[in-house]
Design a protein around this motif. Structure first.
Motif, PDB file in Angstrom:
ATOM      1  N   PHE A 164     -30.767  47.810 -32.945  1.00  0.00           N
ATOM      2  CA  PHE A 164     -31.086  46.517 -32.332  1.00  0.00           C
ATOM      3  C   PHE A 164     -30.545  46.459 -30.906  1.00  0.00           C
ATOM      4  O   PHE A 164     -31.220  46.002 -29.982  1.00  0.00           O
ATOM      5  CB  PHE A 164     -30.468  45.370 -33.140  1.00  0.00           C
ATOM      6  CG  PHE A 164     -31.165  45.096 -34.438  1.00  0.00           C
ATOM      7  CD1 PHE A 164     -32.234  45.884 -34.875  1.00  0.00           C
ATOM      8  CD2 PHE A 164     -30.760  44.042 -35.236  1.00  0.00           C
ATOM      9  CE1 PHE A 164     -32.871  45.631 -36.081  1.00  0.00           C
ATOM     10  CE2 PHE A 164     -31.404  43.772 -36.448  1.00  0.00           C
ATOM     11  CZ  PHE A 164     -32.442  44.568 -36.867  1.00  0.00           C
ATOM     12  N   ALA A 165     -29.311  46.904 -30.761  1.00  0.00           N
ATOM     13  CA  ALA A 165     -28.659  46.828 -29.452  1.00  0.00           C
ATOM     14  C   ALA A 165     -29.438  47.638 -28.425  1.00  0.00           C
ATOM     15  O   ALA A 165     -29.687  47.175 -27.302  1.00  0.00           O
ATOM     16  CB  ALA A 165     -27.225  47.340 -29.557  1.00  0.00           C
ATOM     17  N   ILE A 167     -32.672  48.655 -28.559  1.00  0.00           N
ATOM     18  CA  ILE A 167     -33.976  48.023 -28.321  1.00  0.00           C
ATOM     19  C   ILE A 167     -33.817  46.865 -27.332  1.00  0.00           C
ATOM     20  O   ILE A 167     -34.557  46.755 -26.349  1.00  0.00           O
ATOM     21  CB  ILE A 167     -34.576  47.468 -29.642  1.00  0.00           C
ATOM     22  CG1 ILE A 167     -35.005  48.603 -30.567  1.00  0.00           C
ATOM     23  CG2 ILE A 167     -35.772  46.549 -29.356  1.00  0.00           C
ATOM     24  CD1 ILE A 167     -35.482  48.129 -31.941  1.00  0.00           C
ATOM     25  N   SER A 168     -32.836  46.044 -27.591  1.00  0.00           N
ATOM     26  CA  SER A 168     -32.668  44.843 -26.772  1.00  0.00           C
ATOM     27  C   SER A 168     -32.217  45.182 -25.353  1.00  0.00           C
ATOM     28  O   SER A 168     -32.694  44.594 -24.385  1.00  0.00           O
ATOM     29  CB  SER A 168     -31.668  43.885 -27.422  1.00  0.00           C
ATOM     30  OG  SER A 168     -32.223  43.365 -28.611  1.00  0.00           O
ATOM     31  N   GLY A 171     -35.158  46.675 -23.469  1.00  0.00           N
ATOM     32  CA  GLY A 171     -36.103  45.613 -23.129  1.00  0.00           C
ATOM     33  C   GLY A 171     -35.568  44.703 -22.037  1.00  0.00           C
ATOM     34  O   GLY A 171     -36.287  44.334 -21.110  1.00  0.00           O
ATOM     35  N   ALA A 172     -34.283  44.377 -22.146  1.00  0.00           N
ATOM     36  CA  ALA A 172     -33.682  43.421 -21.210  1.00  0.00           C
ATOM     37  C   ALA A 172     -33.725  43.918 -19.774  1.00  0.00           C
ATOM     38  O   ALA A 172     -33.830  43.120 -18.839  1.00  0.00           O
ATOM     39  CB  ALA A 172     -32.249  43.129 -21.630  1.00  0.00           C
TER      40      ALA A 172
ATOM     41  N   LEU B 131     -36.750  43.464 -34.830  1.00  0.00           N
ATOM     42  CA  LEU B 131     -35.529  42.649 -34.735  1.00  0.00           C
ATOM     43  C   LEU B 131     -35.538  41.502 -35.753  1.00  0.00           C
ATOM     44  O   LEU B 131     -36.586  40.931 -36.033  1.00  0.00           O
ATOM     45  CB  LEU B 131     -35.403  42.078 -33.328  1.00  0.00           C
ATOM     46  CG  LEU B 131     -35.452  43.099 -32.185  1.00  0.00           C
ATOM     47  CD1 LEU B 131     -35.459  42.399 -30.832  1.00  0.00           C
ATOM     48  CD2 LEU B 131     -34.287  44.076 -32.283  1.00  0.00           C
ATOM     49  N   TRP B 135     -30.399  38.376 -35.331  1.00  0.00           N
ATOM     50  CA  TRP B 135     -30.070  39.150 -34.136  1.00  0.00           C
ATOM     51  C   TRP B 135     -30.523  38.413 -32.883  1.00  0.00           C
ATOM     52  O   TRP B 135     -29.786  38.294 -31.912  1.00  0.00           O
ATOM     53  CB  TRP B 135     -30.721  40.528 -34.196  1.00  0.00           C
ATOM     54  CG  TRP B 135     -30.555  41.289 -32.926  1.00  0.00           C
ATOM     55  CD1 TRP B 135     -31.465  41.413 -31.923  1.00  0.00           C
ATOM     56  CD2 TRP B 135     -29.376  41.982 -32.485  1.00  0.00           C
ATOM     57  NE1 TRP B 135     -30.951  42.150 -30.886  1.00  0.00           N
ATOM     58  CE2 TRP B 135     -29.663  42.519 -31.205  1.00  0.00           C
ATOM     59  CE3 TRP B 135     -28.113  42.216 -33.035  1.00  0.00           C
ATOM     60  CZ2 TRP B 135     -28.732  43.267 -30.483  1.00  0.00           C
ATOM     61  CZ3 TRP B 135     -27.186  42.967 -32.317  1.00  0.00           C
ATOM     62  CH2 TRP B 135     -27.503  43.475 -31.057  1.00  0.00           C
ATOM     63  N   LEU B 139     -28.363  37.047 -29.780  1.00  0.00           N
ATOM     64  CA  LEU B 139     -28.713  37.526 -28.446  1.00  0.00           C
ATOM     65  C   LEU B 139     -28.928  36.370 -27.479  1.00  0.00           C
ATOM     66  O   LEU B 139     -28.475  36.404 -26.327  1.00  0.00           O
ATOM     67  CB  LEU B 139     -30.001  38.345 -28.555  1.00  0.00           C
ATOM     68  CG  LEU B 139     -30.321  39.333 -27.460  1.00  0.00           C
ATOM     69  CD1 LEU B 139     -29.237  40.397 -27.377  1.00  0.00           C
ATOM     70  CD2 LEU B 139     -31.672  39.985 -27.739  1.00  0.00           C
ATOM     71  N   ILE B 167     -35.776  36.803 -17.705  1.00  0.00           N
ATOM     72  CA  ILE B 167     -36.353  38.162 -17.695  1.00  0.00           C
ATOM     73  C   ILE B 167     -35.703  39.008 -18.789  1.00  0.00           C
ATOM     74  O   ILE B 167     -36.374  39.658 -19.585  1.00  0.00           O
ATOM     75  CB  ILE B 167     -36.111  38.851 -16.328  1.00  0.00           C
ATOM     76  CG1 ILE B 167     -36.961  38.203 -15.239  1.00  0.00           C
ATOM     77  CG2 ILE B 167     -36.425  40.348 -16.413  1.00  0.00           C
ATOM     78  CD1 ILE B 167     -36.660  38.745 -13.830  1.00  0.00           C
ATOM     79  N   SER B 168     -34.380  38.948 -18.836  1.00  0.00           N
ATOM     80  CA  SER B 168     -33.656  39.803 -19.778  1.00  0.00           C
ATOM     81  C   SER B 168     -33.878  39.380 -21.223  1.00  0.00           C
ATOM     82  O   SER B 168     -34.063  40.223 -22.104  1.00  0.00           O
ATOM     83  CB  SER B 168     -32.162  39.801 -19.454  1.00  0.00           C
ATOM     84  OG  SER B 168     -31.940  40.447 -18.226  1.00  0.00           O
ATOM     85  N   PHE B 169     -33.880  38.079 -21.458  1.00  0.00           N
ATOM     86  CA  PHE B 169     -34.090  37.630 -22.835  1.00  0.00           C
ATOM     87  C   PHE B 169     -35.496  37.980 -23.306  1.00  0.00           C
ATOM     88  O   PHE B 169     -35.677  38.508 -24.413  1.00  0.00           O
ATOM     89  CB  PHE B 169     -33.842  36.123 -22.976  1.00  0.00           C
ATOM     90  CG  PHE B 169     -34.051  35.632 -24.378  1.00  0.00           C
ATOM     91  CD1 PHE B 169     -33.236  36.063 -25.412  1.00  0.00           C
ATOM     92  CD2 PHE B 169     -35.091  34.752 -24.677  1.00  0.00           C
ATOM     93  CE1 PHE B 169     -33.442  35.636 -26.718  1.00  0.00           C
ATOM     94  CE2 PHE B 169     -35.298  34.323 -25.980  1.00  0.00           C
ATOM     95  CZ  PHE B 169     -34.481  34.758 -27.000  1.00  0.00           C
ATOM     96  N   GLY B 171     -37.414  40.359 -22.250  1.00  0.00           N
ATOM     97  CA  GLY B 171     -37.469  41.803 -22.468  1.00  0.00           C
ATOM     98  C   GLY B 171     -36.731  42.221 -23.723  1.00  0.00           C
ATOM     99  O   GLY B 171     -37.200  43.054 -24.498  1.00  0.00           O
ATOM    100  N   ALA B 172     -35.569  41.621 -23.938  1.00  0.00           N
ATOM    101  CA  ALA B 172     -34.720  42.017 -25.064  1.00  0.00           C
ATOM    102  C   ALA B 172     -35.403  41.800 -26.404  1.00  0.00           C
ATOM    103  O   ALA B 172     -35.174  42.545 -27.359  1.00  0.00           O
ATOM    104  CB  ALA B 172     -33.399  41.246 -25.006  1.00  0.00           C
ATOM    105  N   ILE B 173     -36.251  40.780 -26.484  1.00  0.00           N
ATOM    106  CA  ILE B 173     -36.938  40.523 -27.757  1.00  0.00           C
ATOM    107  C   ILE B 173     -38.396  41.004 -27.692  1.00  0.00           C
ATOM    108  O   ILE B 173     -39.169  40.784 -28.629  1.00  0.00           O
ATOM    109  CB  ILE B 173     -36.882  39.031 -28.169  1.00  0.00           C
ATOM    110  CG1 ILE B 173     -37.635  38.144 -27.172  1.00  0.00           C
ATOM    111  CG2 ILE B 173     -35.444  38.579 -28.301  1.00  0.00           C
ATOM    112  CD1 ILE B 173     -37.773  36.701 -27.629  1.00  0.00           C
TER     113      ILE B 173
END
Lengths: 177, 177
Positions: A164-165, A167-168, A171-172, B131, B135, B139, B167-169, B171-173
């Motif tokens: 998960f870490a 992937i995130s 992506g982030a 995800l 998680w 996040l 942007i980061s959130f 991307g993260a998901i």
DNA sequence: GCAATATGTCACATTATTGTGACATATTGC
DNA sequence: GCAATATGTCACAATAATGTGACATATTGC
């Protein structure tokens, strides 16, 4: 020291009595090894910093590919768990700030290596160009801490956590593999 | 109370003397309004929780589009700054845990709304299916805190911060707009 | 201006934590 | 087993934080 780190995790100004109890010794014994609270913290810092640096340097050297280096550094930090959290808070929390700073050289080495990877990826336009390096650095640390917390609190299965870490984080920062 | 929240931010077991000083009153006066430390914390919690809930509910209702709802909730939390951090630590930190829990209903309402959005997006296959919701929830909170910290410490310009966070959130998901 | 209210000052008792000395008891290494 | 070392027990002083009472002084509202 690991008992202390564990205790400091839950409450940074926990009594030495509690730390001694967690360590399975008397407060008197604790005082025999560490003059005072300051001294104990300092020792923890040095020990945990060394451990984190070692793990992350090994992770850096574990592969030739930049992205795998980065991923393995993330994983290594997560595996350090409480040690990493302790060090991280050390460097950002004001209440820890009255301690001396040793081992900076080694720590800088890890950070320098990490920064080099990010700068390279940025130059190769493989990560989102809108984000600054500072932001990415904060994000990296933050995702590590979130992962450690999520596992420790039982929110996320240990097996999934590193996946998960990664992937995130990927992506982030918009990382294209 | 805002002085207290600010103080607790830097050190959760800061002396009442310091809090009084920050608030520009005497410790005696502080004691006139709050029986004890516990009571002060409780009051801070209720006030800050109300403020955060209000801001996030307004953000939820500010738009019809799910993704904009989500984005605005992120922004609202970031704007709450120290208030949000205080509440967040409240619900995850053991050292705060000896306080009563009121206002849970309202808080649940915010969380329920947030969860609904994420579940919808997940059903529509617009976020990474690997995800878990837990998680993503962690996040979300983590990116908010990182943003607040990054701005407060001067690492990231205030203007950029919300943009970076979104942007980061996203991307993260793996959110596809 | 005056009464009501709020705040400051000081003193005090209470409590928790800390650091240390003196001595007793385990535990270890050989 | 015996000496050396480590740890535990207890007592004690020192300190810092807390909560409160009594009274003085500002500050506010009218």
């Amino acid at each position: 020291m690991s008992a202390a780190v564990k205790c400091f995790q839950s409450n940074e100004s926990i009594s030495l009595e509690k730390i001694a109890e967690e360590a399975g010794v008397t407060r008197r014994t604790l005082h025999r090894y560490f003059e005072n609270r300051q001294n104990l913290m300092e020792s923890c810092k040095n020990e945990m910093l060394e451990s984190c640096n070692k793990a992350m340097n090994e992770a850096y050297e574990s592969d030739d590919d930049q992205i795998k280096k980065l991923r393995n550094m993330l994983f290594a930090a997560i595996e350090q768990g409480a040690k990493y959290s302790f060090i991280k808070r050390f460097y950002e929390n004001s209440s820890f700030s009255d301690l001396e700073s040793k081992n900076e050289f080694e720590s800088d080495n890890v950070k320098t290596r990490w920064l080099k990877i990010i700068k390279n990826l940025q130059n190769e336009k493989r990560i989102n160009h809108e984000l600054t390096i500072n932001w990415i650095f904060n994000l990296f640390g933050s995702i590590i801490e979130t992962t450690i917390y999520a596992v420790e609190s039982g929110d996320v299965a240990k097996n999934d956590s590193k996946k998960f870490a990664w992937i995130s984080f990927k992506g982030a920062i918009g990382l294209k593999e």
